[in-house]
Design an enzyme around this catalytic site. Structure first.
Site, short mmCIF file in Angstrom:
data_model
loop_
_atom_site.label_atom_id
_atom_site.label_comp_id
_atom_site.label_asym_id
_atom_site.label_seq_id
_atom_site.Cartn_x
_atom_site.Cartn_y
_atom_site.Cartn_z
N ASN A 35 0.86 -0.98 -0.06
CA ASN A 35 0.00 -0.09 0.07
C ASN A 35 0.90 1.14 0.05
O ASN A 35 0.51 2.38 -0.61
CB ASN A 35 -1.10 -0.17 1.22
CG ASN A 35 -0.27 0.06 2.35
OD1 ASN A 35 0.65 -0.91 2.45
ND2 ASN A 35 -0.91 0.72 3.24
N GLU B 282 3.29 -5.40 12.37
CA GLU B 282 2.37 -4.25 11.95
C GLU B 282 1.50 -4.86 11.29
O GLU B 282 1.72 -5.37 9.96
CB GLU B 282 3.23 -2.98 11.41
CG GLU B 282 4.32 -2.57 12.07
CD GLU B 282 3.85 -1.94 13.49
OE1 GLU B 282 2.78 -1.55 13.75
OE2 GLU B 282 4.90 -1.78 14.45
N CYS C 170 -3.09 1.73 6.34
CA CYS C 170 -3.60 0.87 7.60
C CYS C 170 -4.05 2.06 8.49
O CYS C 170 -4.81 1.53 9.15
CB CYS C 170 -2.37 0.10 7.90
SG CYS C 170 -1.03 1.37 8.16
N GLU D 112 7.47 0.50 16.08
CA GLU D 112 8.43 0.95 15.40
C GLU D 112 8.63 2.38 15.52
O GLU D 112 7.81 2.81 16.43
CB GLU D 112 7.82 0.76 13.70
CG GLU D 112 7.67 -0.60 13.23
CD GLU D 112 7.57 -0.83 11.80
OE1 GLU D 112 6.80 -0.04 11.20
OE2 GLU D 112 7.86 -1.87 11.32
P1 NAD Z 1 0.04 -9.32 3.13
O1 NAD Z 1 -0.09 -10.05 4.40
O2 NAD Z 1 -0.56 -10.31 2.11
O3 NAD Z 1 1.48 -9.42 2.60
C1 NAD Z 1 2.42 -8.48 3.14
C2 NAD Z 1 3.94 -9.03 2.76
O4 NAD Z 1 4.04 -10.26 3.29
C3 NAD Z 1 3.89 -9.25 1.30
O5 NAD Z 1 5.23 -8.87 0.85
C4 NAD Z 1 3.89 -10.68 1.21
O6 NAD Z 1 4.61 -10.98 0.06
C5 NAD Z 1 4.38 -11.30 2.30
N1 NAD Z 1 4.00 -12.55 2.71
C6 NAD Z 1 2.69 -13.18 2.35
N2 NAD Z 1 2.65 -14.43 2.82
C7 NAD Z 1 3.56 -14.71 3.41
C8 NAD Z 1 4.16 -15.81 4.26
N3 NAD Z 1 3.42 -16.88 4.34
N4 NAD Z 1 5.44 -15.69 4.77
C9 NAD Z 1 5.95 -14.46 4.79
N5 NAD Z 1 5.89 -13.23 3.98
C10 NAD Z 1 4.53 -13.40 3.62
O7 NAD Z 1 -0.34 -8.06 3.13
P2 NAD Z 1 -0.74 -6.92 1.90
O8 NAD Z 1 -1.90 -7.33 1.34
O9 NAD Z 1 0.26 -6.81 1.11
O10 NAD Z 1 -1.13 -5.61 2.78
C11 NAD Z 1 -2.18 -5.14 3.27
C12 NAD Z 1 -2.36 -5.40 4.71
O11 NAD Z 1 -1.25 -4.76 5.48
C13 NAD Z 1 -3.60 -4.95 5.37
O12 NAD Z 1 -3.96 -5.72 6.24
C14 NAD Z 1 -2.92 -3.41 6.04
O13 NAD Z 1 -3.78 -3.25 6.98
C15 NAD Z 1 -1.60 -3.95 6.41
N6 NAD Z 1 -0.59 -2.85 6.70
C16 NAD Z 1 -0.54 -2.79 8.13
C17 NAD Z 1 0.32 -1.54 8.50
C18 NAD Z 1 0.80 -1.35 9.97
O14 NAD Z 1 1.51 -0.55 10.10
N7 NAD Z 1 0.08 -1.86 10.62
C19 NAD Z 1 0.77 -0.60 7.59
C20 NAD Z 1 0.36 -0.91 6.11
C21 NAD Z 1 -0.47 -2.20 5.91
#
Ligand code: NAD
Length: 480
Positions: A150, A248, A282, A461
């Site tokens: 995002n 996060e 997020c 963080e």
């Molecule tokens: P996601 O969990 O699908 O993917 C995030 C990252 O994790 C990607 O690089 C992905 O390739 C990797 N990943 C996926 N499966 C994995 C596994 N089994 N092992 C290790 N890595 C793996 O999330 P997304 O769809 O990319 O992002 C959206 C989500 O992120 C939303 O839920 C949003 O709220 C959250 N988000 C949170 C914050 C925060 O600071 N809390 C900030 C931004 C986004």
């Protein structure tokens, strides 16, 4: 067709098996580049490079590490337009947003941690008559940074910068949905003279590259930002290996708007906090609670203004919203709008996909959507949608709104709108969230702790919290 490369041991290289996955431009719905489909062997090669680099990097004086980081930041800044255009193409966000928020913030992350490490100090504890304890803060070694799509470069650098500033060597994986600016960062690192192996960027799928990183015994800590379910998968693997974890995760943030707020400010900021980056931040507020005396007025103006927001291709200077990040994500968001209707919600504006003309006709666009009439505990109000969809709900008392605001599994961020100082303090204290903004939104001081409670994450963080995460304390006692 452009082929993105991995960055391992200072080299830009293809993945071991030379296999690739498609990278789609969400504004046109077309493949425009190819991403390494890396595997365990690529991660292994990155770990070997990081291991070889660690001794020299961790012993490099802080000011020299900082100087390289600042050089990286300066080069990105000098190419801000290129980076912003690339981020926008990869993600679908308006170019104006990438050039005002994403890329400047990536530059700030690098500069902030380059200087923070020089101010970082550790404790000493004097024991009168006996001796003194002092605490060393040592880099962990090899650490993993995994980031989402995002805010691609913004969140990628938010993790990498404190990790390398503290003297670690890093294996980093950007989202496979938005890899381009991470690739451009690797080109800049090589140019800025970052020693080989200090930062290794391995592109590919989460369940292959991310999983191999999580399972690798030599990667001692994982800093992850992404979905709550992915965070749980990572924690399950990493916990028995006793890895340090910073998670996060998702959110379902409440905006609490009291009748005594500064109405115009609350309204204009709520429009931003609802729909900036197509609602894919997020920290966006997706459940808007409005005190009953101003509910109808707020609703009318909110809907009228949002109806004027232009949804357009990302390089349109008038675009308030661009494309959402992918077709599956668009379908997920649209399915939640259907769910909201099934649950008895009324769509006040939006609620559908937008078809643009010409080359953008296959892009993934959604009208900003406002829904009312839903119970606070229905699925639409409990599950993370992560798109341009918000609900509005009236409330009568502080007690009631706190109950609704705190009812989800999440606890990342919140906003409170009131001109009453006592009420602001009281409500901010009672909200289950890691971050509360009073009469504002997304004002970020990089020194402050950033993170969530409940299923929004573990750890913090930002500022010295991040430097503490990426170092291990070692206490030394000296007898008098
Ligand atoms: P996601 O969990 O699908 O993917 C995030 C990252 O994790 C990607 O690089 C992905 O390739 C990797 N990943 C996926 N499966 C994995 C596994 N089994 N092992 C290790 N890595 C793996 O999330 P997304 O769809 O990319 O992002 C959206 C989500 O992120 C939303 O839920 C949003 O709220 C959250 N988000 C949170 C914050 C925060 O600071 N809390 C900030 C931004 C986004």
């Amino acid at each position: 067709m452009k082929y993105i490369k991995n960055y391992i041991n200072g080299q830009l290289i293809a993945p071991v098996l030379d296999e690739h996955i498609e990278n789609i431009d969400p504004s046109r719905g077309k493949v425009y580049s190819m991403i390494p489909d890396s595997n365990q062997q690529d991660v292994e090669n990155a770990v070997i490079a990081a291991e070889a680099a660690f001794s020299a990097w961790s012993n490099t004086p802080k000011d020299e590490r900082a100087a390289i980081m600042i050089k990286i930041a300066d080069i990105i800044e000098s190419r801000l337009d290129q980076f912003a255009a690339a981020e926008s193409l990869d993600n679908g966000k308006p170019v104006s947003l990438a050039s005002h928020v994403d890329i400047p913030r990536a530059v700030s992350n690098l500069k902030f941690f380059a200087t923070a490490i020089q101010h970082y100090a550790s404790e000493s504890h004097n024991m009168e008559g006996q001796g003194i304890n002092y605490t060393l803060r040592k880099p962990i070694g090899i650490v993993g940074c995994i980031s989402p799509w995002n805010l691609p470069l913004y969140l990628f650098t938010w993790k990498i910068a404190p990790a390398i500033a503290a003297g670690n060597c890093v294996i980093a994986k950007p989202s496979e949905v938005t890899p381009m600016t991470a690739f451009m960062l690797s080109e800049v690192c090589a140019e800025a003279g970052l020693p080989k192996g200090v930062l290794n960027i391995v592109h590919g799928l989460g369940h292959k590259v991310g999983d191999a990183m999580t399972k690798h015994p030599k990667i001692k800590a994982i800093s992850f930002t992404g979905g709550t379910n992915t965070g749980a998968t990572i924690a399950k693997i990493a916990a028995p290996m006793f890895k340090k974890l910073s998670l996060e995760l998702g959110g379902k943030n409440p905006n609490i708007i009291f009748a005594d707020c500064d109405f115009d400010k609350a309204l204009s900021t709520t429009i931003r906090s609802s729909f900036a980056n197509q609602g894919q931040i997020c920290l966006c507020g997706s459940r808007i609670f409005i005190e009953r005396p101003i509910y109808e007025k707020f609703k009318a103006v909110f809907v009228a203004k949002v109806e004027k927001s232009k949804v357009s291709y990302p390089s349109d200077p008038e675009a308030k919203l661009g494309a959402v990040v992918s077709q599956p994500h668009m379908e997920k968001v649209l399915s939640y709008i259907e769910l909201a209707k099934e649950e008895g919600g009324t769509v006040l504006t939006g609620g559908h996909q937008v078809k643009l003309e010409g080359e953008y006709s296959e892009g993934y666009y959604i009208r900003p959507t406002i829904i009312e009439g839903l119970a606070y505990d229905c699925r639409t109000n409990q599950e993370e949608i992560f798109g341009p969809v918000v609900t509005i709900t009236p409330f009568d008392t502080e007690e009631e709104v706190l109950k609704m605001a705190n009812s989800t599994q999440y606890g990342l961020a919140s906003t409170v709108w009131t001109e009453n100082l006592r009420k602001a303090h009281r409500v901010a204290n009672e909200i289950d969230a890691g971050i509360v903004w009073v009469n504002s939104w997304l004002v970020r001081d990089l020194r402050t702790p950033f993170g969530g409670v409940k299923n929004s994450g573990v750890g913090r963080e930002g500022g010295f919290e991040a430097l503490r995460f990426f170092t291990e304390p070692k206490n030394v006692f000296i007898q008098n």
